[in-house]
Design a protein around this motif. Structure first.
Motif, PDB file in Angstrom:
ATOM      1  N   LEU A  76      -7.772  -8.957  29.948  1.00 35.90           N
ATOM      2  CA  LEU A  76      -6.395  -9.416  29.785  1.00 35.90           C
ATOM      3  C   LEU A  76      -5.400  -8.508  30.492  1.00 35.90           C
ATOM      4  O   LEU A  76      -5.652  -7.321  30.688  1.00 35.90           O
ATOM      5  CB  LEU A  76      -6.045  -9.484  28.293  1.00 35.90           C
ATOM      6  CG  LEU A  76      -6.974 -10.333  27.428  1.00 35.90           C
ATOM      7  CD1 LEU A  76      -6.608 -10.172  25.971  1.00 35.90           C
ATOM      8  CD2 LEU A  76      -6.911 -11.784  27.847  1.00 35.90           C
ATOM      9  N   GLU A  77      -4.274  -9.073  30.816  1.00 38.25           N
ATOM     10  CA  GLU A  77      -3.158  -8.308  31.377  1.00 38.25           C
ATOM     11  C   GLU A  77      -2.607  -7.404  30.277  1.00 38.25           C
ATOM     12  O   GLU A  77      -2.321  -7.874  29.177  1.00 38.25           O
ATOM     13  CB  GLU A  77      -2.079  -9.288  31.847  1.00 38.25           C
ATOM     14  CG  GLU A  77      -0.949  -8.665  32.598  1.00 38.25           C
ATOM     15  CD  GLU A  77      -1.315  -8.334  34.030  1.00 38.25           C
ATOM     16  OE1 GLU A  77      -0.719  -7.398  34.561  1.00 38.25           O
ATOM     17  OE2 GLU A  77      -2.191  -9.012  34.596  1.00 38.25           O
ATOM     18  N   PRO A  78      -2.471  -6.105  30.548  1.00 41.34           N
ATOM     19  CA  PRO A  78      -1.949  -5.227  29.485  1.00 41.34           C
ATOM     20  C   PRO A  78      -0.496  -5.572  29.154  1.00 41.34           C
ATOM     21  O   PRO A  78       0.222  -6.098  30.004  1.00 41.34           O
ATOM     22  CB  PRO A  78      -2.065  -3.823  30.086  1.00 41.34           C
ATOM     23  CG  PRO A  78      -2.184  -4.014  31.547  1.00 41.34           C
ATOM     24  CD  PRO A  78      -2.754  -5.384  31.773  1.00 41.34           C
ATOM     25  N   PRO A  79      -0.077  -5.265  27.936  1.00 39.05           N
ATOM     26  CA  PRO A  79       1.313  -5.557  27.578  1.00 39.05           C
ATOM     27  C   PRO A  79       2.267  -4.682  28.397  1.00 39.05           C
ATOM     28  O   PRO A  79       1.881  -3.618  28.886  1.00 39.05           O
ATOM     29  CB  PRO A  79       1.385  -5.221  26.090  1.00 39.05           C
ATOM     30  CG  PRO A  79       0.220  -4.338  25.815  1.00 39.05           C
ATOM     31  CD  PRO A  79      -0.814  -4.651  26.840  1.00 39.05           C
TER      32      PRO A  79
ATOM     33  N   PRO B  57      -0.100  -9.015  21.688  1.00 41.47           N
ATOM     34  CA  PRO B  57       0.271 -10.134  20.817  1.00 41.47           C
ATOM     35  C   PRO B  57      -0.704 -10.252  19.637  1.00 41.47           C
ATOM     36  O   PRO B  57      -1.872  -9.871  19.734  1.00 41.47           O
ATOM     37  CB  PRO B  57       0.160 -11.360  21.726  1.00 41.47           C
ATOM     38  CG  PRO B  57       0.148 -10.843  23.115  1.00 41.47           C
ATOM     39  CD  PRO B  57      -0.391  -9.446  23.052  1.00 41.47           C
ATOM     40  N   ASP B  58      -0.218 -10.794  18.547  1.00 46.78           N
ATOM     41  CA  ASP B  58      -1.044 -10.946  17.344  1.00 46.78           C
ATOM     42  C   ASP B  58      -2.294 -11.762  17.610  1.00 46.78           C
ATOM     43  O   ASP B  58      -3.360 -11.450  17.071  1.00 46.78           O
ATOM     44  CB  ASP B  58      -0.241 -11.595  16.211  1.00 46.78           C
ATOM     45  CG  ASP B  58       0.807 -10.653  15.637  1.00 46.78           C
ATOM     46  OD1 ASP B  58       0.701  -9.425  15.856  1.00 46.78           O
ATOM     47  OD2 ASP B  58       1.728 -11.148  14.971  1.00 46.78           O
ATOM     48  N   HIS B  59      -2.186 -12.825  18.427  1.00 51.68           N
ATOM     49  CA  HIS B  59      -3.380 -13.657  18.662  1.00 51.68           C
ATOM     50  C   HIS B  59      -4.459 -12.881  19.410  1.00 51.68           C
ATOM     51  O   HIS B  59      -5.646 -13.083  19.176  1.00 51.68           O
ATOM     52  CB  HIS B  59      -3.016 -14.963  19.396  1.00 51.68           C
ATOM     53  CG  HIS B  59      -2.525 -14.783  20.789  1.00 51.68           C
ATOM     54  ND1 HIS B  59      -1.205 -14.513  21.084  1.00 51.68           N
ATOM     55  CD2 HIS B  59      -3.170 -14.842  21.968  1.00 51.68           C
ATOM     56  CE1 HIS B  59      -1.048 -14.414  22.385  1.00 51.68           C
ATOM     57  NE2 HIS B  59      -2.240 -14.603  22.949  1.00 51.68           N
TER      58      HIS B  59
ATOM     59  N   GLU C 274      -0.452  -0.363  20.601  1.00 55.43           N
ATOM     60  CA  GLU C 274      -1.337  -0.292  19.447  1.00 55.43           C
ATOM     61  C   GLU C 274      -2.752  -0.700  19.880  1.00 55.43           C
ATOM     62  O   GLU C 274      -2.914  -1.514  20.778  1.00 55.43           O
ATOM     63  CB  GLU C 274      -0.816  -1.302  18.418  1.00 55.43           C
ATOM     64  CG  GLU C 274      -0.911  -0.846  17.004  1.00 55.43           C
ATOM     65  CD  GLU C 274      -0.267  -1.857  16.071  1.00 55.43           C
ATOM     66  OE1 GLU C 274      -0.987  -2.374  15.206  1.00 55.43           O
ATOM     67  OE2 GLU C 274       0.931  -2.111  16.222  1.00 55.43           O
ATOM     68  N   PRO C 275      -3.803  -0.164  19.240  1.00 55.45           N
ATOM     69  CA  PRO C 275      -5.155  -0.579  19.628  1.00 55.45           C
ATOM     70  C   PRO C 275      -5.367  -2.070  19.377  1.00 55.45           C
ATOM     71  O   PRO C 275      -4.731  -2.656  18.499  1.00 55.45           O
ATOM     72  CB  PRO C 275      -6.067   0.275  18.748  1.00 55.45           C
ATOM     73  CG  PRO C 275      -5.222   0.758  17.636  1.00 55.45           C
ATOM     74  CD  PRO C 275      -3.803   0.779  18.138  1.00 55.45           C
ATOM     75  N   LEU C 276      -6.255  -2.653  20.148  1.00 51.82           N
ATOM     76  CA  LEU C 276      -6.539  -4.084  20.001  1.00 51.82           C
ATOM     77  C   LEU C 276      -7.087  -4.416  18.626  1.00 51.82           C
ATOM     78  O   LEU C 276      -6.786  -5.464  18.068  1.00 51.82           O
ATOM     79  CB  LEU C 276      -7.512  -4.538  21.084  1.00 51.82           C
ATOM     80  CG  LEU C 276      -6.866  -4.746  22.441  1.00 51.82           C
ATOM     81  CD1 LEU C 276      -7.912  -4.838  23.535  1.00 51.82           C
ATOM     82  CD2 LEU C 276      -6.022  -5.982  22.418  1.00 51.82           C
TER      83      LEU C 276
END
Length: 111
Positions: free
Chosen positions: A44-47, A54-56, A3-5
């Motif tokens: 950040l490291e991509p999921p 993550p939500d945060h 999903e987009p950031l």
């Protein structure tokens, strides 16, 4: 694909902006959201494959985009003048740094 950031709609809701703003504002808002999302993705490291951000991280990205959007009219940092003098926009936001793991909130690494 993850999903987009963040999205224009999330930033608009965070700032409580009306849906039908001037076209120039909408274009600049979309550009701000896109720029912030692409920049945060490089920090950040991509999921993992099939996982979502993550939500945060998503909320921190929304907050950062909103902050940059709000700052567009305050290039010198002065947000408003009041009876007690000028009120300034803070240069850094520790809440955003905490959510995105930036600055003093970087996770420790060995090696």
């Amino acid at each position: 694909m993850a999903e987009p950031l963040t999205t224009v709609e999330l930033v608009r809701a965070y700032l409580a902006l009306e849906e039908d703003g001037p076209a120039a504002d909408e274009t600049y808002l979309a550009a701000t959201v896109s720029a912030v999302a692409s920049r945060v993705a490089t920090w950040l490291e991509p999921p993992a494959e099939g996982a979502e951000w993550p939500d945060h991280v998503r909320h921190g990205t929304t907050m950062l985009a909103a902050r940059l959007w709000k700052r567009r009219g305050t290039p010198s940092g002065v947000e408003t003048q009041g009876d007690f003098g000028a009120f300034y926009v803070q240069r850094t936001d520790p809440d955003i740094a905490m959510l995105l793991g930036l600055g003093n909130h970087l996770p420790p690494k060995v090696g």
